[in-house]
Motif scaffolding. Structure first.
Motif, PDB file in Angstrom:
ATOM      1  N   ARG A   1      33.678 -13.132  -1.269  1.00 20.57           N
ATOM      2  CA  ARG A   1      34.424 -12.088  -1.985  1.00 20.57           C
ATOM      3  C   ARG A   1      34.203 -10.722  -1.336  1.00 20.57           C
ATOM      4  O   ARG A   1      35.118  -9.910  -1.262  1.00 20.57           O
ATOM      5  N   VAL A   2      32.982 -10.502  -0.842  1.00 13.59           N
ATOM      6  CA  VAL A   2      32.709  -9.244  -0.136  1.00 13.59           C
ATOM      7  C   VAL A   2      33.598  -9.162   1.097  1.00 13.59           C
ATOM      8  O   VAL A   2      34.196  -8.118   1.392  1.00 13.59           O
ATOM      9  N   TYR A   3      33.728 -10.287   1.808  1.00 13.87           N
ATOM     10  CA  TYR A   3      34.572 -10.293   3.011  1.00 13.87           C
ATOM     11  C   TYR A   3      36.028  -9.990   2.660  1.00 13.87           C
ATOM     12  O   TYR A   3      36.714  -9.249   3.352  1.00 13.87           O
ATOM     13  N   GLU A   4      36.496 -10.578   1.540  1.00 10.90           N
ATOM     14  CA  GLU A   4      37.879 -10.291   1.099  1.00 10.90           C
ATOM     15  C   GLU A   4      38.091  -8.806   0.872  1.00 10.90           C
ATOM     16  O   GLU A   4      39.133  -8.250   1.224  1.00 10.90           O
ATOM     17  N   LYS A   5      37.093  -8.151   0.269  1.00 14.74           N
ATOM     18  CA  LYS A   5      37.261  -6.739  -0.089  1.00 14.74           C
ATOM     19  C   LYS A   5      37.075  -5.818   1.112  1.00 14.74           C
ATOM     20  O   LYS A   5      37.796  -4.845   1.269  1.00 14.74           O
ATOM     21  N   TYR A   6      36.077  -6.107   1.949  1.00 12.79           N
ATOM     22  CA  TYR A   6      35.726  -5.167   3.017  1.00 12.79           C
ATOM     23  C   TYR A   6      36.325  -5.553   4.361  1.00 12.79           C
ATOM     24  O   TYR A   6      36.367  -4.740   5.270  1.00 12.79           O
TER      25      TYR A   6
END
Lengths: 112, 482
Positions: A94-99
């Protein structure tokens, strides 16, 4: 003794990975390695050279058995470790999706 | 009374909520709040029962310890259970309206009850490995709850928190493994007996360091504090209230105290280390809090500072200091959850929590204003509110033990605490209404109810020192002084 030393080396590799790596997936892998080294350590604590499984069979004397309790505990820690791993990996995704990056030095919106 | 109820009831509710909540929308609210209320009443009841009967135990599936796993409730456990379930219940009531901001409310309830299961388990566990399992149950739900909003910042904070938390658990587990290899048992009372019969080697010191690092990370004592401000400010407010109010104290302070005071036994150097760490947390937390612009970040740093007081008092370890530590633990649990719920109310009403964008909310949010004032004054130690008494006891204990410099630092930090809470109250509630705030939403009843209830408790918290109620706290303190 060399087994304990190798186990400790594995722990250090994991800790190095956790502390020094910038890619969050590698950090997660480091966490996994530490966990495995710890499980191995637990098993080693209960291990005995040439030991056998502590199964009670009638007309047979129980000698030189390994300690079954660490094995039971390792089973539990594996399950706990799986839960932690699933949580951390899903957070990483999810962090990768956002950043749009896996680089921990670029994931810095929280300051102060 | 069956001690397993404290673990089974929330766990069963999680199961039912996950199973049924998608079909029956209202179910999760009703079930979760009923369970929390039931646990609170059970905790009150158990406090009385422990005072009457001493230690209660429950052997899981009838196996007697040391072979079986035991749940043990003594004075300290009963006191912690009351604190945890009180804060959890009021946060749950608050969440009825507040969590409408988020989708999929039943997931929140499921995770929240899971966290409660873990915390109750940690408090009741009489077995070291079981303690670790419950720590993990609570922590994993904690990671998920911090990320509940799924904004970029929430996920970032939750990721950091999860890595630090997992590392802390690994230290704890390594300590448990070494302790098991040294004593061949996992039952806490058994370990204590076995250790007492053996000479204290270097291994025990190593285990102490591991536990200190592990529980220190969970409690966010200063060198291990970096994750806390991110995690506690990013979580939804009811979750922050529980995380800051009771979570770090159960998993960190309580577990630390239990392991060091009742199992391993603690050396003079370690007492000194605890004191130094406490002083450092106090001072650094307070100074960092002054500089913050985000309300919730300020409160999170304040938590580090206040937990420093508790650790410091545990390090002094005179009977009076431990009494003060537990009183401060209770006070801080109530006050910090009240402050976080207030921060949530401000965010709910105005959609911002930056100090720069706020001002003049005194007329618009009267309940939040009054309860913030009470909490701010109490936590900075203004007499006769609860926070004053606990800080006074800790400082008197420090002076009695001859640590004048540390006592002076504690007093000065208390002044700094007053400074940043006055800054908070002044900027948010006084002055003229900030033009940038388009509208101030009305605050629903359930949110006000929690605020008022916590404010009343924090007003009368000093009353715990009255002879009738004092015995419960004294019983808790006695456990640590054996």
């Amino acid at each position: 003794m060399s087994l304990y030393f190798l186990c400790f080396m594995l722990f250090c590799v994991g800790l190095y990975c956790l502390v020094r790596k910038r890619n969050i997936i590698k950090i997660v892998i480091g966490l996994g390695i530490i966990e495995y080294s710890l499980n191995l350590f637990f098993i080693l604590l209960g291990y005995r050279t040439q030991g056998r499984a502590p199964i009670l069979i009638s007309e047979q004397e129980l000698i030189n058995t390994v300690d079954p309790l660490p094995q039971a505990m390792v089973l539990t820690t594996i399950v706990v470790g799986l839960a932690v791993m699933v949580t951390v990996v899903s957070l990483a995704l999810r962090v990768y999706e956002k950043y749009g990056t896996f680089d921990i030095t670029k994931i810095r919106r929280l300051k102060g | 009374m069956n001690l397993a109820l404290f673990v089974i009831v929330p766990l069963a509710c999680v199961f039912l909520i996950v199973l049924l909540a998608r079909r029956f929308k209202a179910l999760s609210d009703i079930l979760a709040n009923t369970a929390a209320l039931f646990l609170l009443l059970l905790a009150c009841f158990s406090l009385k029962q422990v005072a009457a009967q001493g230690v209660l135990t429950y052997n899981i599936s009838g196996w007697a310890p040391p072979i079986g796993i035991a749940l043990v409730m003594d004075g300290l456990s009963a006191f912690m259970l009351l604190t945890v379930n009180l804060v959890a219940f009021l946060a749950m009531i608050y969440a009825i309206s507040y969590m409408r901001r988020y989708t999929e409310k039943w997931k929140f309830h499921a995770l929240f009850l899971m966290m409660l299961t873990g915390m109750n388990g940690v408090i009741l566990s009489g077995d070291l490995f079981n303690l670790y399992i419950f720590i993990e149950v609570a922590s994993i739900s904690g990671y998920a709850l911090v990320a509940f909003g799924t904004q970029a910042e929430d996920l970032e904070a939750a990721f950091k928190y999860a890595i630090m938390g997992a590392l802390a658990s690994i230290f704890v587990l390594l300590g448990i493994a070494l302790l098991y290899s040294h004593t061949s048992t996992l039952n806490m009372a058994d370990i204590a007996l076995s250790l007492a019969a053996k000479p204290r080697g270097i291994l025990i010191n190593f285990i102490s360091v591991l536990f200190l690092a592990g529980f220190g990370l969970k409690a966010a004592i200063v060198p291990f504090h970096a994750w806390l401000p991110d995690a506690h400010s990013s979580a939804p407010s009811p979750v922050s209230a529980v995380l800051s109010g009771v979570f770090i104290k159960t998993l960190g302070v309580y577990a630390l105290a239990r392991v060091f005071f009742n199992i391993i036994g603690i050396s003079a150097q370690l007492f000194y280390v605890l004191m130094i760490l406490g002083i450092l947390s106090m001072a650094i937390g307070a100074f960092l809090a002054v500089a913050q612009n985000d309300i919730k970040r300020m409160f999170a740093y304040s938590s580090i500072s206040q937990v420093g007081y508790i650790i410091f008092a545990l390090g002094i370890a005179s009977p009076l200091a431990i009494f003060g530590a537990l009183l401060h633990l209770f006070n801080h649990a109530v006050l910090k959850s009240l402050l976080f719920l207030n921060a949530g109310t401000i965010e709910y009403a105005t959609d911002t929590r930056s100090l720069k964008g706020l001002g003049g909310l005194n007329d618009k949010l009267p309940v939040a204003s009054v309860s913030s004032l009470v909490a701010s004054m109490s936590i900075s130690g203004i007499p006769p509110l609860g926070g004053f008494w606990s800080k006074l006891i800790i400082i008197i204990a420090a002076v009695q033990a001859g640590y004048f410099n540390f006592a002076l630092v504690a007093v000065l930090v208390s002044v700094v605490t007053l400074v940043y809470y006055l800054k908070f109250y002044n900027t948010v509630f006084l002055g003229s209404l900030n033009a940038a705030i388009a509208e101030v939403k009305a605050v629903p009843f359930t949110m006000k109810f929690s605020l008022v209830a916590l404010a009343i408790i924090s007003l009368i918290a000093g009353g715990v020192l009255l002879p009738g109620l004092r015995i419960y706290l004294q019983a808790a303190a006695n456990v640590l002084m054996r």
